[in-house]
Design a protein around this motif. Structure first.
Motif, short mmCIF file in Angstrom:
data_model
loop_
_atom_site.label_atom_id
_atom_site.label_comp_id
_atom_site.label_asym_id
_atom_site.label_seq_id
_atom_site.Cartn_x
_atom_site.Cartn_y
_atom_site.Cartn_z
N THR A 134 13.26 118.96 -13.79
CA THR A 134 11.89 118.51 -13.56
C THR A 134 10.89 119.43 -14.24
O THR A 134 9.91 118.97 -14.84
CB THR A 134 11.61 118.44 -12.05
OG1 THR A 134 12.60 117.63 -11.41
CG2 THR A 134 10.24 117.85 -11.78
N TYR B 268 2.89 116.71 -11.70
CA TYR B 268 2.89 115.48 -10.90
C TYR B 268 3.62 114.36 -11.63
O TYR B 268 4.44 113.64 -11.04
CB TYR B 268 1.45 115.08 -10.59
CG TYR B 268 1.33 113.73 -9.93
CD1 TYR B 268 1.61 113.58 -8.57
CD2 TYR B 268 0.96 112.60 -10.65
CE1 TYR B 268 1.52 112.33 -7.95
CE2 TYR B 268 0.86 111.36 -10.06
CZ TYR B 268 1.13 111.23 -8.70
OH TYR B 268 1.04 110.00 -8.10
N LEU C 245 7.41 114.95 -11.60
CA LEU C 245 8.01 114.63 -10.30
C LEU C 245 8.16 113.13 -10.10
O LEU C 245 9.18 112.66 -9.58
CB LEU C 245 7.16 115.24 -9.18
CG LEU C 245 7.16 116.77 -9.08
CD1 LEU C 245 6.09 117.24 -8.10
CD2 LEU C 245 8.53 117.28 -8.66
N ARG C 246 7.16 112.36 -10.52
CA ARG C 246 7.24 110.90 -10.37
C ARG C 246 8.28 110.30 -11.31
O ARG C 246 9.04 109.41 -10.92
CB ARG C 246 5.87 110.30 -10.66
CG ARG C 246 4.77 110.71 -9.71
CD ARG C 246 4.95 110.09 -8.34
NE ARG C 246 4.68 108.67 -8.35
CZ ARG C 246 4.77 107.89 -7.28
NH1 ARG C 246 5.17 108.39 -6.13
NH2 ARG C 246 4.51 106.60 -7.35
N ALA D 252 11.87 111.10 -10.15
CA ALA D 252 12.26 110.34 -8.96
C ALA D 252 12.68 108.92 -9.33
O ALA D 252 13.55 108.33 -8.68
CB ALA D 252 11.12 110.31 -7.96
N HIS E 46 11.74 105.21 -6.17
CA HIS E 46 11.13 106.10 -5.19
C HIS E 46 9.62 106.21 -5.42
O HIS E 46 9.04 107.28 -5.29
CB HIS E 46 11.75 107.50 -5.25
CG HIS E 46 13.21 107.52 -4.92
ND1 HIS E 46 14.19 107.19 -5.83
CD2 HIS E 46 13.86 107.83 -3.76
CE1 HIS E 46 15.38 107.30 -5.26
NE2 HIS E 46 15.21 107.69 -4.01
N GLN F 72 7.13 107.18 -2.21
CA GLN F 72 7.11 108.48 -1.56
C GLN F 72 5.88 109.29 -1.97
O GLN F 72 5.31 109.10 -3.04
CB GLN F 72 8.37 109.28 -1.91
CG GLN F 72 8.47 109.68 -3.37
CD GLN F 72 9.73 110.45 -3.70
OE1 GLN F 72 10.59 110.60 -2.85
NE2 GLN F 72 9.83 110.92 -4.94
N GLN F 73 5.46 110.18 -1.07
CA GLN F 73 4.33 111.05 -1.35
C GLN F 73 4.79 112.21 -2.22
O GLN F 73 5.57 113.05 -1.78
CB GLN F 73 3.72 111.55 -0.04
CG GLN F 73 3.05 110.47 0.79
CD GLN F 73 1.79 109.93 0.11
OE1 GLN F 73 1.09 110.66 -0.58
NE2 GLN F 73 1.51 108.65 0.32
N THR F 74 4.31 112.25 -3.44
CA THR F 74 4.77 113.25 -4.42
C THR F 74 3.98 114.55 -4.33
O THR F 74 4.55 115.64 -4.36
CB THR F 74 4.69 112.67 -5.83
OG1 THR F 74 5.46 111.48 -5.89
CG2 THR F 74 5.22 113.68 -6.85
N TRP F 75 2.66 114.44 -4.22
CA TRP F 75 1.82 115.63 -4.21
C TRP F 75 1.76 116.17 -2.79
O TRP F 75 0.92 115.81 -1.99
CB TRP F 75 0.43 115.30 -4.74
CG TRP F 75 -0.30 116.49 -5.26
CD1 TRP F 75 -1.44 117.04 -4.76
CD2 TRP F 75 0.05 117.29 -6.39
NE1 TRP F 75 -1.82 118.12 -5.49
CE2 TRP F 75 -0.92 118.31 -6.52
CE3 TRP F 75 1.09 117.25 -7.31
CZ2 TRP F 75 -0.88 119.27 -7.52
CZ3 TRP F 75 1.14 118.21 -8.31
CH2 TRP F 75 0.17 119.20 -8.40
N THR F 76 2.67 117.06 -2.47
CA THR F 76 2.89 117.54 -1.11
C THR F 76 1.83 118.57 -0.72
O THR F 76 1.11 119.11 -1.58
CB THR F 76 4.28 118.17 -1.01
OG1 THR F 76 4.35 119.29 -1.92
CG2 THR F 76 5.35 117.16 -1.37
N ASN G 146 0.01 106.86 -3.74
CA ASN G 146 -0.35 108.28 -3.79
C ASN G 146 -1.84 108.52 -4.01
O ASN G 146 -2.30 109.63 -3.79
CB ASN G 146 0.43 108.99 -4.91
CG ASN G 146 1.83 109.36 -4.49
OD1 ASN G 146 2.10 110.49 -4.10
ND2 ASN G 146 2.75 108.41 -4.56
#
Length: 439
Positions: free
Chosen positions: A316, A347, A350-351, A354, A358, A361-365, A428
């Protein structure tokens, strides 16, 4: 017989001199062992030859003084200026005089897993110790306040000197405050001899140089930043663009590399198009225009920090590096802040890693929000610009970065399936921001 007597007398003289030298060496050893009390002990020892009756008493007193000093030094106490021995008090006497006694400690020979307290053991209750307790030497870890659900990366790596967790947050907060000083505006209308495509070709060539010379990525990013800063403040001709590129690399390598590039190497790769004097003159002019300030915040440094704190996988991180490096050629991305560029690239990586399965899902934690300092909405306008660069059709003359990250060494991240802007922001981003994210 006379020569024999002379020989024996000379031997005796040599033996006496050797004995005297040995005595002098022993005396020096005694002086070094006695420390500041050596003058007093030496005077007492020299008095032995005059007063033989007090010989044993003086020697015993010197031994006691030496033993006391040695004991106090080993135990770690701070001796007083006159080297006077602190009298021993019993517990009852200490309580009557209002003095608190602490046990002396020494280093134990027992091997334990603990580093500080368990390696010490009590040896005596005699004497008021001026040495701090063992717990005082243990590393003090302050409690850092992080929001709920945030992984405290700095706390977990507090004892790692390479992470500089004690002040890493302050470092990157300071770099964010430095970003406005190196803002780059739209300079291409003033550059009547250049085009955006020519700049893209130059950056692609600089990436090739970074690969051939095996330079740090920070050197590449700093060199590109120096080129943009120069073009913001001066107008150059087309023939000088490559000279500016190698000059920026020359300056950046001096700043970041252990072994900077040499002038003849840079002139060789330009096939003799420029001379040594031209390169040196351009270096002086470039440094003058950027005001000799090379502490420029770089998006690559921010990306490494964010990815490390979020503990993302290496694949990643490599994908995010590919997105960020590809943006170096994009003239549309020069006006964004480096810290936000790093956030947008991470960001998107990560998207994309995934996958399309997916997207909900909430990526930016909260962890990324805490360490980057940005909500997703604050850099949402950068994501479509970077995504457009990924979807842009490769050009035959600009292909170094794509070929570089298509190699197995970089996990072939250039071949990862792309996403549309709508897929990147799905579930998101707030609805008010979705209207400008369609590809």
């Amino acid at each position: 017989m006379a020569p024999a007597k002379a020989t024996r007398s000379s031997r005796a003289t040599g033996t006496s001199q050797a004995a005297m030298s040995v005595a002098i060496k022993k005396e020096k050893v005694k002086r070094s062992a006695l420390g500041d009390n050596c003058n007093l002990s030496h005077a007492k020892i020299m008095a032995l030859h005059q007063d033989k009756e007090n010989c044993h008493g003086v020697l015993d007193e010197g031994k006691r003084s030496k033993a006391t000093i040695y004991k106090k030094t080993v135990l770690g106490e701070i001796p007083n200026g006159d080297m006077v021995q602190i009298p021993c008090r019993s517990q009852a006497q200490a309580q009557a005089q209002g003095v608190s006694l602490k046990p002396l400690r020494r280093i134990s020979n027992k091997t334990t897993d603990s580093l500080y307290p368990s390696a010490l053991e009590d040896v005596s209750t005699c004497g008021a110790s001026l040495h701090p307790t063992a717990d005082a030497w243990a590393p003090v870890v302050p409690r850092r306040r992080v929001p709920r659900g945030v992984v405290d990366f700095d706390q977990k790596n507090w004892d790692d000197p390479l992470q500089v967790s004690h002040y890493s947050m302050e470092i990157f907060n300071y770099l964010k405050t430095r970003e406005p000083a190196f803002a780059i505006g739209d300079y291409m209308p003033r550059q009547i001899h250049l085009t955006t495509d020519m700049r893209a070709v130059l950056v692609d060539w600089m990436v090739e140089l970074q690969e051939n010379f095996r330079l740090y990525h920070e050197t590449l990013y700093l060199a590109v930043k120096i080129v943009d800063l120069y073009l913001c403040r001066a107008v150059i001709k087309k023939e000088q663009l490559q000279l500016l590129g190698i000059t920026a690399f020359f300056i950046a390598s001096k700043y970041d590399e252990c072994l900077p590039l040499r002038i003849w190497e840079l002139l060789y790769i330009c096939d003799g198009a420029y001379s040594r004097d031209e390169l040196v003159k351009m270096e002086l002019e470039t440094l003058r225009l950027i005001q000799y300030d090379l502490g420029i915040p770089l998006s690559y440094s921010f990306l490494r920090r964010y990815a490390r704190c979020a503990q993302v996988q290496r694949r990643t991180l490599t994908l995010a590096r590919y997105i960020l490096e590809l943006s170096l050629m994009d003239y549309a991305a020069i006006g964004f802040r480096d810290s936000q560029m790093a956030s947008a690239a991470l960001y998107m990586a990560l998207r994309m890693r995934a996958g399309a399965s997916h997207l909900d899902q909430q990526t930016w934690t909260p962890t990324l929000v805490h360490y980057t300092g940005f909500q997703l909405a604050e850099f949402a306008e950068i994501v479509p610009v970077l995504n457009a660069g990924l979807h842009r059709r490769p050009c035959d003359t600009i292909k170094i970065i794509r070929n570089k990250y298509s190699d197995k060494i970089f996990h072939e991240v250039a071949k990862v399936p792309l996403l549309t802007n709508q897929e990147l922001f799905q579930n998101n981003l707030a609805p008010k921001h979705k209207s400008r994210t369609h590809l």
